[in-house]
Design a protein around this motif. Sequence first.
Motif, PDB file in Angstrom:
ATOM      1  N   ARG A  24      42.008 -12.719 -18.195  1.00  0.00           N
ATOM      2  CA  ARG A  24      40.816 -11.870 -18.245  1.00  0.00           C
ATOM      3  C   ARG A  24      41.095 -10.585 -19.013  1.00  0.00           C
ATOM      4  O   ARG A  24      40.297 -10.162 -19.850  1.00  0.00           O
ATOM      5  CB  ARG A  24      40.358 -11.537 -16.829  1.00  0.00           C
ATOM      6  N   LYS A  25      42.254  -9.962 -18.769  1.00  0.00           N
ATOM      7  CA  LYS A  25      42.587  -8.728 -19.478  1.00  0.00           C
ATOM      8  C   LYS A  25      42.836  -8.979 -20.967  1.00  0.00           C
ATOM      9  O   LYS A  25      42.476  -8.142 -21.805  1.00  0.00           O
ATOM     10  CB  LYS A  25      43.817  -8.068 -18.851  1.00  0.00           C
ATOM     11  N   MET A  26      43.440 -10.111 -21.304  1.00  0.00           N
ATOM     12  CA  MET A  26      43.658 -10.423 -22.718  1.00  0.00           C
ATOM     13  C   MET A  26      42.330 -10.624 -23.436  1.00  0.00           C
ATOM     14  O   MET A  26      42.153 -10.162 -24.560  1.00  0.00           O
ATOM     15  CB  MET A  26      44.545 -11.662 -22.852  1.00  0.00           C
TER      16      MET A  26
ATOM     17  N   ASN B 122      40.607  -7.241 -23.923  1.00  0.00           N
ATOM     18  CA  ASN B 122      41.196  -6.407 -24.996  1.00  0.00           C
ATOM     19  C   ASN B 122      40.833  -6.902 -26.380  1.00  0.00           C
ATOM     20  O   ASN B 122      40.822  -6.131 -27.314  1.00  0.00           O
ATOM     21  CB  ASN B 122      42.711  -6.356 -24.830  1.00  0.00           C
ATOM     22  N   ASN B 123      40.540  -8.182 -26.535  1.00  0.00           N
ATOM     23  CA  ASN B 123      40.191  -8.740 -27.838  1.00  0.00           C
ATOM     24  C   ASN B 123      38.770  -8.415 -28.248  1.00  0.00           C
ATOM     25  O   ASN B 123      38.437  -8.470 -29.422  1.00  0.00           O
ATOM     26  CB  ASN B 123      40.397 -10.250 -27.852  1.00  0.00           C
TER      27      ASN B 123
END
Length: 127
Positions: A120-122, A125-126
């Motif tokens: 989810r964090k990746m 950030n994209n």
Amino acid sequence: MIRIYIFLSAAVILAIGFMGHTQLGKDAGMAFLLGSLTLGGGLMICGVFTIKMLWHGIIGAGVLALLGLGRGILNFPDAAKYIVGQRDRGTAPVLELAVTLTCAFLLVRILGARNRERTRKMLENNE
């Protein structure tokens, strides 16, 4: 959802400890109860930590589950002897196996939650 698994695992380990205290002999039962109170109580504390600091409690529960699993793996030979019919220690190997499987279940759930959060964090950030 992971908070429920932590509290449920703590309750199961505590219940197994009280069962061991009633089923085993005086000294073995007290030792088993003390170990389960330590592990189950630690998981309960980690569950309380998840209320205010989610990932601190989850990671703490993961470490405790890993420690419980590592200690439980050393008891597999006794569980195998119990299955074969050598019951020198009474029902202790079965109870130890139940605690080990509970720790393994919780550890798998925690690793899954960590991987979902990481994904989810990746993705966040994209964008």
